[in-house]
Structure formats: C-alpha cells, structure tokens
Design a protein around this motif. Sequence first.
Motif, mmCIF file in Angstrom:
data_model
loop_
_atom_site.group_PDB
_atom_site.id
_atom_site.type_symbol
_atom_site.label_atom_id
_atom_site.label_comp_id
_atom_site.label_asym_id
_atom_site.label_seq_id
_atom_site.Cartn_x
_atom_site.Cartn_y
_atom_site.Cartn_z
ATOM 1 N N VAL A 151 0.840 -1.200 0.000
ATOM 2 C CA VAL A 151 0.000 0.000 0.000
ATOM 3 C C VAL A 151 0.873 1.247 0.000
ATOM 4 O O VAL A 151 0.570 2.234 -0.689
ATOM 5 C CB VAL A 151 -0.953 -0.006 1.206
ATOM 6 N N THR A 152 1.990 1.197 0.749
ATOM 7 C CA THR A 152 2.866 2.375 0.794
ATOM 8 C C THR A 152 3.585 2.604 -0.531
ATOM 9 O O THR A 152 4.155 3.673 -0.750
ATOM 10 C CB THR A 152 3.906 2.232 1.917
ATOM 11 N N TYR A 153 3.564 1.620 -1.399
ATOM 12 C CA TYR A 153 4.096 1.780 -2.757
ATOM 13 C C TYR A 153 3.274 2.811 -3.533
ATOM 14 O O TYR A 153 3.784 3.548 -4.370
ATOM 15 C CB TYR A 153 4.052 0.403 -3.425
ATOM 16 N N TYR A 154 1.987 2.881 -3.219
ATOM 17 C CA TYR A 154 1.075 3.803 -3.904
ATOM 18 C C TYR A 154 0.867 5.096 -3.115
ATOM 19 O O TYR A 154 0.684 6.165 -3.707
ATOM 20 C CB TYR A 154 -0.272 3.122 -4.136
ATOM 21 N N PHE A 155 0.877 4.997 -1.789
ATOM 22 C CA PHE A 155 0.656 6.161 -0.927
ATOM 23 C C PHE A 155 1.643 6.092 0.237
ATOM 24 O O PHE A 155 1.588 5.161 1.034
ATOM 25 C CB PHE A 155 -0.789 6.190 -0.404
ATOM 26 N N LYS A 156 2.530 7.070 0.317
ATOM 27 C CA LYS A 156 3.591 7.027 1.313
ATOM 28 C C LYS A 156 3.073 7.203 2.734
ATOM 29 O O LYS A 156 3.603 6.620 3.674
ATOM 30 C CB LYS A 156 4.638 8.120 1.014
ATOM 31 N N ARG A 157 2.058 8.041 2.892
ATOM 32 C CA ARG A 157 1.529 8.319 4.232
ATOM 33 C C ARG A 157 0.022 8.090 4.240
ATOM 34 O O ARG A 157 -0.651 8.212 3.213
ATOM 35 C CB ARG A 157 1.806 9.766 4.640
ATOM 36 N N LYS A 158 -0.476 7.780 5.417
ATOM 37 C CA LYS A 158 -1.916 7.589 5.561
ATOM 38 C C LYS A 158 -2.667 8.858 5.188
ATOM 39 O O LYS A 158 -3.746 8.807 4.585
ATOM 40 C CB LYS A 158 -2.245 7.183 6.997
ATOM 41 N N GLU A 159 -2.100 10.008 5.522
ATOM 42 C CA GLU A 159 -2.739 11.284 5.199
ATOM 43 C C GLU A 159 -2.859 11.470 3.684
ATOM 44 O O GLU A 159 -3.828 12.060 3.207
ATOM 45 C CB GLU A 159 -1.951 12.439 5.824
ATOM 46 N N ASP A 160 -1.858 10.973 2.946
ATOM 47 C CA ASP A 160 -1.918 11.067 1.483
ATOM 48 C C ASP A 160 -3.059 10.218 0.931
ATOM 49 O O ASP A 160 -3.754 10.626 -0.013
ATOM 50 C CB ASP A 160 -0.595 10.599 0.867
ATOM 51 N N LEU A 161 -3.241 9.044 1.516
ATOM 52 C CA LEU A 161 -4.313 8.150 1.071
ATOM 53 C C LEU A 161 -5.677 8.761 1.371
ATOM 54 O O LEU A 161 -6.574 8.756 0.509
ATOM 55 C CB LEU A 161 -4.169 6.791 1.744
ATOM 56 N N ALA A 162 -5.846 9.309 2.572
ATOM 57 C CA ALA A 162 -7.120 9.938 2.931
ATOM 58 C C ALA A 162 -7.414 11.119 2.003
ATOM 59 O O ALA A 162 -8.535 11.281 1.511
ATOM 60 C CB ALA A 162 -7.099 10.396 4.390
ATOM 61 N N ALA A 163 -6.380 11.930 1.741
ATOM 62 C CA ALA A 163 -6.568 13.084 0.860
ATOM 63 C C ALA A 163 -6.962 12.639 -0.546
ATOM 64 O O ALA A 163 -7.823 13.256 -1.187
ATOM 65 C CB ALA A 163 -5.290 13.918 0.811
ATOM 66 N N ALA A 164 -6.355 11.553 -1.030
ATOM 67 C CA ALA A 164 -6.699 11.045 -2.362
ATOM 68 C C ALA A 164 -8.143 10.571 -2.404
ATOM 69 O O ALA A 164 -8.830 10.744 -3.414
ATOM 70 C CB ALA A 164 -5.750 9.903 -2.736
ATOM 71 N N CYS A 165 -8.619 9.976 -1.312
ATOM 72 C CA CYS A 165 -10.027 9.547 -1.245
ATOM 73 C C CYS A 165 -10.960 10.751 -1.302
ATOM 74 O O CYS A 165 -11.968 10.734 -2.021
ATOM 75 C CB CYS A 165 -10.279 8.754 0.041
ATOM 76 N N PHE A 166 -10.635 11.793 -0.544
ATOM 77 C CA PHE A 166 -11.471 12.989 -0.561
ATOM 78 C C PHE A 166 -11.448 13.656 -1.942
ATOM 79 O O PHE A 166 -12.476 14.133 -2.433
ATOM 80 C CB PHE A 166 -11.004 13.983 0.502
ATOM 81 N N GLU A 167 -10.261 13.688 -2.557
ATOM 82 C CA GLU A 167 -10.169 14.275 -3.898
ATOM 83 C C GLU A 167 -10.972 13.466 -4.911
ATOM 84 O O GLU A 167 -11.572 14.034 -5.829
ATOM 85 C CB GLU A 167 -8.698 14.352 -4.321
ATOM 86 N N HIS A 168 -11.002 12.153 -4.736
ATOM 87 C CA HIS A 168 -11.805 11.309 -5.627
ATOM 88 C C HIS A 168 -13.284 11.647 -5.478
ATOM 89 O O HIS A 168 -14.013 11.773 -6.475
ATOM 90 C CB HIS A 168 -11.566 9.834 -5.316
ATOM 91 N N THR A 169 -13.753 11.791 -4.234
ATOM 92 C CA THR A 169 -15.149 12.163 -4.007
ATOM 93 C C THR A 169 -15.463 13.506 -4.661
ATOM 94 O O THR A 169 -16.463 13.646 -5.367
ATOM 95 C CB THR A 169 -15.445 12.244 -2.496
ATOM 96 N N LEU A 170 -14.611 14.490 -4.418
ATOM 97 C CA LEU A 170 -14.837 15.815 -4.998
ATOM 98 C C LEU A 170 -14.817 15.748 -6.522
ATOM 99 O O LEU A 170 -15.618 16.410 -7.196
ATOM 100 C CB LEU A 170 -13.769 16.787 -4.497
ATOM 101 N N GLY A 171 -13.911 14.949 -7.076
ATOM 102 C CA GLY A 171 -13.837 14.814 -8.528
ATOM 103 C C GLY A 171 -15.087 14.184 -9.117
ATOM 104 O O GLY A 171 -15.589 14.636 -10.161
ATOM 105 N N GLU A 172 -15.614 13.154 -8.456
ATOM 106 C CA GLU A 172 -16.829 12.499 -8.945
ATOM 107 C C GLU A 172 -18.036 13.425 -8.832
ATOM 108 O O GLU A 172 -18.901 13.444 -9.714
ATOM 109 C CB GLU A 172 -17.070 11.200 -8.173
ATOM 110 N N LEU A 173 -18.100 14.192 -7.754
ATOM 111 C CA LEU A 173 -19.175 15.178 -7.630
ATOM 112 C C LEU A 173 -19.094 16.198 -8.762
ATOM 113 O O LEU A 173 -20.105 16.576 -9.361
ATOM 114 C CB LEU A 173 -19.090 15.890 -6.275
ATOM 115 N N GLN A 174 -17.868 16.630 -9.045
ATOM 116 C CA GLN A 174 -17.674 17.617 -10.112
ATOM 117 C C GLN A 174 -18.112 17.060 -11.456
ATOM 118 O O GLN A 174 -18.743 17.761 -12.259
ATOM 119 C CB GLN A 174 -16.210 18.040 -10.159
ATOM 120 N N VAL A 175 -17.815 15.795 -11.721
ATOM 121 C CA VAL A 175 -18.218 15.167 -12.985
ATOM 122 C C VAL A 175 -19.738 15.150 -13.109
ATOM 123 O O VAL A 175 -20.305 15.488 -14.169
ATOM 124 C CB VAL A 175 -17.654 13.731 -13.085
ATOM 125 N N MET A 176 -20.443 14.753 -12.038
ATOM 126 C CA MET A 176 -21.908 14.716 -12.079
ATOM 127 C C MET A 176 -22.489 16.110 -12.294
ATOM 128 O O MET A 176 -23.430 16.297 -13.067
ATOM 129 C CB MET A 176 -22.461 14.095 -10.798
#
Length: 419
Positions: free
Chosen positions: A64-89
């Motif tokens: 998992v750390t191969y893709y996301f170095k820190r837990k905070e980076d993973l959480a931020a990527a999840c939030f950005e994904h949500t915001l991105g999907e909302l933006q698409v809709m």
Amino acid sequence: MVREETSAKGKRGHDPVRGAGTTRFREKREAILAAAAQAINEQGAKGMTFADVARRVGLNTTSVTYYFKRKEDLAAACFEHTLGELQVMLDEALTRPTPRERVAHYIALNMERLTRIEAGDTQPFAILSDLRATEGAVRSRLMAGWQRVFRTTRLLWGQAKTRTLTDLHGARAHVLLENTFWLPIWVARYDLDQYPRVGDRLMDVLASGIARPSDAWAPEPIELTHDAVPAREAFLLAATRLINELGYHGASVQRIASELNVTKGSFYHHLDAKDDLVIACYGRSFEAIAEAQRVADARGGSQWQRLSDVIATLLDVQFGERGPLLRSTALSGLEPAMRDAMVARSNRIARRYAGTISDGIAEGSMRAVDPLVASQALMALQNAAFDMRKWAGTMPRERAIAMYASTLLFGMFDDRAAE
C-alpha cells in the motif's frame, strides 16, 4: 480481489512514478482507494489504517505504501476522488438547458450511483466528514476543491444577476448538496427497485416545496429551554461547535478543553470518553428538536403553522450564537452500534416531521408530497444550516431564515424569497 504483491517495487523493480500510467497500476490504486473509502466511512479518516486497507484488497501493508507514502496522502486522495466524482456529475447536469432539468438530472445521477452501490457494482464515495480535519497544504487543496463543487452547484440555477439571487442560489446549492450526502443514510431502507421512485419524490419536494403556492411564511419562533443546566450546556455547546467545524477527529479533547479554558481532567469529570461526549451532544441536539416539535403541537393551529414554527426556530439556533445542533458529520467517528443508535433517534424525529406533513396534507394546509421523503429532506436542511452561519450573518436573521427555509418549503425554483 487484488493479488498480493511480493515487494514495494514489484517483481520487476517497478518505479511507481514511471508506472503510474499503466493499467495495472491504475487498477490497484483504484482498488486501494475504494477500500480506503470504505474504511473512512466506517472509522473516519484518522481511524483508517494501512493494515486494514491492505487486508481489504489482499495486499500487504508495504504494498500500500508503494502507492501512498503516508496515511494522510491516502485519505486526501479519497477525498479528492469524491470531490472529482461530484464535479463530474455536476458538469454533466450543467449540460441540461434549464435549472429544473439540471437539478433533476443531478438527483437522477445520484440515484443511479446509489443503485450501483447497493447492487455491488461500484464502491461508495468517501464521505467528506473529516475533510476539515486535514491540515496545511492538503487542507487548502481540498477546501479549494470543495469550493469548486459548491460554485458549480450554484450555477445549476444560472448566473445570478443580483446579490440577493446569489444568496438564494447559494442556499439552494447547499441544501441540494446536503440532501445528496444524506441520501445514503436513509435510502437503503427502500427496496432497490424503489430507488427511481424515491429520486422522483425527492425531486418533487425540491422543485415545488411542501407548502401550497398560496401559503405565506409567518412563523412564530419557539423559546427553547433545553439548556437548563448552564455548566454542562456550556461544555456541550463548545464541543458541538468544534465537532461541527473540525469533524469528530479534528475536535480533540485537548482542543475542546482549551476552548473552555479548562483542563483535560475537567473533561473526564463530565464524561468518561470522547464517544460519550458525542452521544451527549447528539442527545442535547435531539432534545432541542423534539422540544420544538412538542411545543409547536401543544400550541395548536394548522400543521403548516406548526412546521413553519419548528423550522424557523431550529434555523435560528443553527445560525445564532446560543448553540448549534450537532451535525451528522460526527457519525463517522462513532462505533457502529452507537452510530446506528443515533441514526435511529434521528429517524424518530424524521417520522414526527412525516406525521406533521401527513396531517397537513389531510387538512389541506400542505401540498401532497411523499411525507417520508420530505421529512428526510427537512432533516438534511436543519443539519446543514450550521455551515451557512457566515452566509446568514450577511443579512438580517429573519431574512436568512426565510430564504434558507424557502429551499424546501416553497421549492428551489420559486424566486419569491429573493423579493
């Protein structure tokens, strides 16, 4: 299920940056994001761990750390994904020619997404409850993304030509977004084949409101007495405000104690644990709502008058300084059993709203709507109002309450609130 990798670099010593464009890389990254979103929705961003995420996708923690170095980076990527999907809709909804068609299409897209989630064809978004608990550059980036989503939502009603219309469109955008965030909490009680109908009934409330076109907004606010124990009330008030602003995990015990200028020991004098604090804050909020409903019923009068009085009173609480109601964003930090208990209590309040609406339809003082759907929309409205207190502070309080309430009581396409 994703196959477990044997090392952080993979079998070929693969560099994550150079491999970021490969199909395999993207698929595994998306699987990790989906698992992390599930963990965030169950435990909050700070409760999510690499080990749990790795277990959910069949990887080891190092992978998992191969893709996301820190837990905070993973959480931020999840939030950005949500915001991105909302933006698409929202961007897709904006292609429709009229405000009504845009809002209807946005609701339909959300119902389609929830249908796919319930059918197991896709994963839920990470809820944005802990977005405000992020810090530094990550917080700035995420809040900028949220602002883009909000402004795009506001554009569903077109370019506002006056400040008043800008305010009204902002209120509508906020209530619309909050209703789509609240949907997953209650729509799962319906059979999957009923989801399109629920979407239609929700759109009916959003489009035409609960009131009859001839009804006037003339609420008589209720004086609440739920803050009868000053010391405890001050403690719960400070905690509620901080949890609303920073989320369950962002509002630490130390921060709450500092807000009141007391020691952490004083916190534990009041309550045994942080979960107890959140439950006490919810109890205070639920009692305020229930008291308003009881007083309105005891006064008598038409059901429309009773509903108007309750909504006006609770919006005044949310916009004012005497103490907000605890937002639903705190739910993500609770243990599942406690979370379910709080949702059950919320549903009892919603059913009382549904009863008022049903009786109003029967006596002819309200429009014929689906009472269960309308009641949940009202729960979302009163819950979201706390975030609009700065907006409300730019105008007289009564005007802010009337404008915000109009979004559901008179519908999102009735511009009388801008007059």
